[in-house]
Motif scaffolding. Structure first.
Motif, PDB file in Angstrom:
ATOM      1  N   ALA A 232       0.858  -1.194   0.000  1.00 45.11           N
ATOM      2  CA  ALA A 232       0.000   0.000   0.000  1.00 45.11           C
ATOM      3  C   ALA A 232       0.889   1.237   0.000  1.00 45.11           C
ATOM      4  N   PRO A 235       1.462   7.049   3.708  1.00 42.14           N
ATOM      5  CA  PRO A 235       0.673   8.273   3.918  1.00 42.14           C
ATOM      6  C   PRO A 235       1.469   9.489   3.479  1.00 42.14           C
ATOM      7  N   TYR A 264       3.403  -0.944  -5.090  1.00 42.46           N
ATOM      8  CA  TYR A 264       2.081  -0.353  -5.268  1.00 42.46           C
ATOM      9  C   TYR A 264       2.128   0.523  -6.526  1.00 42.46           C
ATOM     10  N   ARG A 457      -5.975  -2.756   8.701  1.00 37.12           N
ATOM     11  CA  ARG A 457      -5.161  -1.806   7.947  1.00 37.12           C
ATOM     12  C   ARG A 457      -5.412  -0.347   8.341  1.00 37.12           C
ATOM     13  N   GLN A 458      -6.612  -0.046   8.845  1.00 30.85           N
ATOM     14  CA  GLN A 458      -6.920   1.345   9.164  1.00 30.85           C
ATOM     15  C   GLN A 458      -7.240   1.563  10.638  1.00 30.85           C
ATOM     16  N   HIS A 499      -0.880   4.044   9.384  1.00 25.09           N
ATOM     17  CA  HIS A 499      -1.819   3.021   8.931  1.00 25.09           C
ATOM     18  C   HIS A 499      -1.610   2.706   7.453  1.00 25.09           C
ATOM     19  N   GLY A 500      -2.438   1.806   6.931  1.00 25.58           N
ATOM     20  CA  GLY A 500      -2.385   1.435   5.530  1.00 25.58           C
ATOM     21  C   GLY A 500      -1.934   0.012   5.310  1.00 25.58           C
ATOM     22  N   SER A 501      -1.248  -0.567   6.288  1.00 26.76           N
ATOM     23  CA  SER A 501      -0.750  -1.935   6.185  1.00 26.76           C
ATOM     24  C   SER A 501      -1.252  -2.736   7.373  1.00 26.76           C
TER      25      SER A 501
END
Length: 682
Positions: A232, A235, A264, A457-458, A499-501
C-alpha cells in the motif's frame, strides 16, 4: 671564483684530468688541477646544506630534487646523497657546473634548499592502475598544506590537503583512493606497503584539520526503521504520521529506512514505486541529509542518509542483494544491504524479509544463513560479512511468530507491559537466539510494545482472521558490535499512527562512538619537526616492532574434505599489520596446533606492526581467518574470529580464545598467547 662550495665533475669533461681507478667518487675544489679522493664518498658543500654524494645508475624512475622533474627509463645516471637521498640527475649536474663557470655568486642548487623555517616534505612512491609509477608529495610549508601528484605523461597536479578525502578501499589494503572534492574526481594509488598508505592517510587527515586530536571518538546517533507496507502507498508526509515514525527533530546523524512489500501503483509524478518511496523519504529527512546509498530487491528496499556535515567522512560505500524466495532466486524474500565507513568506523545496514507462516521456523533460519552467505561477497575476500564490521544493524519482517493460543495472545496484547512480557516467553525468535541457530552474537532488546502484526489496515485492532493468524512481533531490529565497541540502544518502539498496512512500523535509536582516524605520533612529530637535514622521505623507516603468537591451536573445526578432516591454516589480518600473514598447513586434523610461534620458528610467523604507539594498537582488532588447504581447487574458508588488542601493550604474554563463525553459525574455536615485542626493548 670565491664560492664556498665543492662540486662533482664527470671525468674527461671540460679538459679535467682523468680519475684514478682506485676510487669511484671524488671531489675537486674550483680552480684545483687534481682530484681529491675520498674513498667511496664525495662532498658537495653549499651555503644551505652539506651532502655526501654517490654516483648511481637509476634502475627505475627517479625524482630530481633540483629541477623537480622525473628521470625516466633504465640506466640513467646521476648523484644521490648517501644520507638524505637528495638526488640530482646528469643534466642538472652539468647545469650546476655551467652556472659556476659563468661566475654566478650563488648556486641554483643552494637556492633550492629549504629555508631554516621549513618542515620536512613527505614523498611516497606509488603506482596508478594503467599509468605505472607515480609520486605523491605532501608539502606542509605552504600557507595551505599542499598535495602534489606526479604521474607519467601527465601534468603535475597541485591540490590543497583540505580538498582531498583519502578513502581506504576495503578489498585492497595497500590502496588509497584520493577524492578531490572541487573536481569531483578520484585517483586510486597503490603503495608499496600498508604502512605507507597509513602514513599518507594520517598526514592528509592531520593537515586538512579533519582530525583535531588523536586518538579520539565522535558520538553518532543512528536511527533505523523497518516497515512491511503491505503493498500500500505510504501516507502523505504532510499528514505527520511518518514523522511520528522518524522524528527528524531528534537530530540523528545516520538514518536508515528498510521496507518490505513495497509494491504499489506509483502516485502522480512518479514513474515507479521505487522512485515514489525513495523520493518520499528523501522529502521527509530534508536537505540537512544526503543519500549515502540505496538498494532494492523487488519489493524489499533499503536507503541510508547521513547529515551533510559527515559527507567528507563517508567512504567505501557498497551495496548488495541476496534473494531467498521461490527456488532460492526469486526476490519476494531475501535481503538488501548498504555498508560504508564513517571516519574509521565501518557500519552495515541490512533489511530483509524472511519466510512466512507460523510453522516455518527452519525456513526462516535457512533464509538467514543464505543472506549471510550471499552478502559475504560484498566485503573482504572469503570473509563472512557478519565478522568484519564494527557495527551491523539488521531489521525487517523476520516473520518469527508467537507460539501460543490466539485468543489468549490477543488478550495479552492489550494488557500493556505485563502482557507483553508474558507473550515474549512464547516468541520464536528469542528461543532461536538462545539456541544460537540464528543471529549469533546479535543483540535485541525485549519488545516492549504491542505485536506489530496482524492489524486491521486502518484501525489499531487485531481483527478476527479467517486464517486464525496469531498477532506477533514479526518486525524486528537487531544489532551486532565488535568486542568493546561502545554502543547503547536508546529506544526501541513501534508507531501506531502509521496506517495502511496490516503491520505497524518499528524503529530503534542507537548512540555509538565513531572512531577518528588515528594519526601516529611519529607522523605528527615529523609534520611539526624543526628543519630536517633535507626534505626527504623521512617516513621511510619500517617499524620492526611485532606481535608474537605462540601455542596457537584450533578446536573442533569443521570438516571440509571427504575424509572427514580438513587441512587448516590461519591467516592474520589487521589494520595495524604491515601485511597479512599466514601459518603453515596442518594436515588431516580438526584440532590443529602450531607449537612455538615467534621469531623464525616453524608454524606461526612474526606479525610486524605499522606503528608501535599504545593508543594506536589498543584501539584496533586482530582478525583470524581459518582456511582448509586444497591442492586442485580454491581453499575453503572455515570461519573467522577477532580479538581486540587492548591490554597487550604491556609487553607480557596474554592468553586468548576466540570463537570462529562462518555461514551464520559457530565453526570452532582458536586459542593461544599473544605478546607485543617492541624493537630494541625485547
Amino acid at each position: 671564483l670565491k664560492l664556498q662550495f665543492l662540486y662533482f665533475i664527470v671525468p674527461r669533461e671540460r679538459g679535467l684530468p682523468p680519475l684514478p681507478s682506485s676510487s669511484n667518487v671524488y671531489t675537486m675544489s674550483h680552480g684545483d688541477d687534481k682530484w681529491s679522493p675520498l674513498g667511496h664518498e664525495g662532498m658537495v658543500l653549499s651555503r644551505a646544506k652539506t651532502h655526501k654524494f654517490l654516483r648511481v645508475t637509476f634502475r627505475r624512475f627517479t625524482w630530481c630534487d633540483w629541477c623537480k622533474g622525473f628521470i625516466w627509463g633504465l640506466g640513467k645516471q646521476g648523484l644521490r646523497c648517501a644520507e638524505c637521498k637528495y638526488t640530482i640527475h646528469k643534466r642538472c649536474e652539468e647545469e650546476i657546473l655551467r652556472s659556476t663557470d659563468e661566475g654566478k655568486k650563488t648556486c641554483k642548487m643552494a637556492k633550492s634548499m629549504p629555508a631554516s623555517t621549513e618542515r620536512p616534505i613527505f614523498r611516497f612512491k606509488v603506482k596508478e592502475k594503467g599509468s605505472g609509477d607515480g609520486l605523491l608529495e605532501v608539502d606542509p610549508n605552504e600557507s595551505v598544506p599542499m598535495l602534489y601528484i606526479y604521474r607519467p605523461n601527465k601534468d603535475k597536479q597541485k591540490v590543497a590537503c583540505t580538498d582531498v578525502v583519502a578513502e581506504k578501499p576495503v578489498l585492497h589494503p595497500r590502496q588509497l583512493e584520493l577524492r578531490i572534492k572541487s573536481r569531483n574526481k578520484s585517483i586510486t594509488m597503490q603503495f608499496a606497503s600498508r604502512r605507507e598508505r597509513e602514513q599518507l592517510a594520517g598526514a592528509l587527515a592531520y593537515l586538512s584539520q579533519r582530525v583535531k586530536t588523536s586518538p579520539s571518538v565522535v558520538p553518532l546517533k543512528v536511527w533505523m526503521g523497518t516497515w512491511n507496507m503491505g503493498d500500500a502507498p505510504p501516507p502523505d508526509p504532510s499528514l505527520g504520521s511518518l514523522t511520528d515514525w522518524c522524528k527528524i527533530h531528534e537530530d540523528y546523524d545516520i538514518i536508515c529506512f528498510t521496507v518490505q512489500e513495497c509494491s504499489y501503483k506509483p502516485r502522480h509524478g512518479y514513474k515507479s514505486c521505487e522512485e515514489d518511496w525513495f523520493k518520499t523519504v528523501e522529502a521527509l529527512v530534508g536537505k540537512r541529509y544526503f543519500r549515502v546509498d540505496k538498494q532494492s530487491l523487488q519489493s524489499i528496499r533499503v536507503i541510508v542518509f547521513a547529515k551533510v556535515e559527515h559527507r567528507d567522512y563517508v567512504t567505501a560505500v557498497m551495496n548488495k542483494t541476496e534473494a531467498t524466495g521461490i527456488a532460492g532466486v526469486y526476490g519476494n524474500k531475501g535481503g538488501v544491504c548498504v555498508s560504508f565507513s564513517i571516519r574509521e568506523t565501518r557500519l552495515c545496514f541490512v533489511g530483509c524479509h524472511l519466510a512466512a507462516h507460523q510453522e516455518n521456523i527452519e525456513d526462516r533460519n535457512a533464509n538467514y544463513a543464505e543472506i549471510v552467505a550471499g552478502l559475504t561477497k560484498m566485503g573482504w575476500k572469503d570473509f563472512w560479512f557478519t565478522n568484519e564490521y564494527h557495527h551491523i544493524f539488521w531489521a525487517g519482517d523476520l516473520n518469527y511468530r508467537i507460539d501460543y493460543d490466539r485468543q489468549k495472545v490477543v488478550q495479552l496484547c492489550y494488557q500493556g507491559l505485563e502482557g507483553w512480557r508474558e507473550l515474549y516467553k512464547y516468541d520464536q525468535l528469542q528461543k532461536e537466539l538462545a539456541k544460537e541457530t540464528v543471529f549469533i552474537d546479535f543483540n535485541e532488546s525485549q519488545p516492549l510494545f504491542q505485536p506489530t502484526y496482524k492489524y486491521d489496515r486502518q484501525k489499531d485492532v487485531y481483527p478476527d482472521d479467517s486464517k486464525k493468524r496469531i498477532p506477533s512481533w514479526c518486525d524486528r531490529i537487531l544489532w551486532k558490535s565488535m568486542a568493546e565497541e561502545q554502543i547503547v540502544q536508546e529506544d526501541y518502539f513501534a508507531t501506531q499512527s502509521v496506517h495502511g498496512s496490516d503491520h505497524r512500523p518499528v524503529y530503534s535509536v542507537f548512540k555509538l562512538d565513531c572512531r577518528n582516524p588515528y594519526i601516529p605520533r611519529s607522523i605528527i612529530d615529523n609534520l611539526n619537526a624543526p628543519p630536517a637535514e633535507h626534505a626527504a622521505d623521512v617516513l621511510d623507516s619500517a617499524a620492526r616492532s611485532c606481535l608474537v603468537i605462540r601455542h596457537l591451536a584450533g578446536h573442533d573445526l569443521e570438516a571440509s574434505d571427504p575424509n572427514g578432516y580438513s587441512d587448516p591454516y590461519v591467516v592474520f589480518m589487521s589494520n595495524v599489520l604491515q601485511n597479512d600473514y599466514r601459518t603453515s598447513v596442518q594436515s588431516r586434523t580438526l584440532n590443529p596446533s602450531w607449537e612455538g610461534g615467534g621469531f623464525g620458528k616453524e608454524g606461526v610467523p612474526v606479525l610486524y606492526v605499522n606503528f608501535e604507539e599504545k593508543e594506536y594498537l589498543e584501539s584496533e582488532f586482530l582478525w583470524f581467518s581459518v582456511y582448509d588447504y586444497d591442492i586442485s581447487t580454491a581453499d575453503d574458508p572455515l570461519g573467522q574470529g577477532h580479538m581486540r588488542l587492548k591490554g597487550i601493550t604491556d609487553g607480557l604474554e596474554h592468553h586468548f580464545c576466540v570463537r570462529l563463525q562462518g555461514a551464520g553459525k559457530t565453526t570452532g574455536m582458536l586459542s593461544g598467547t599473544i605478546q607485543l615485542s617492541l624493537y630494541g626493548k625485547s
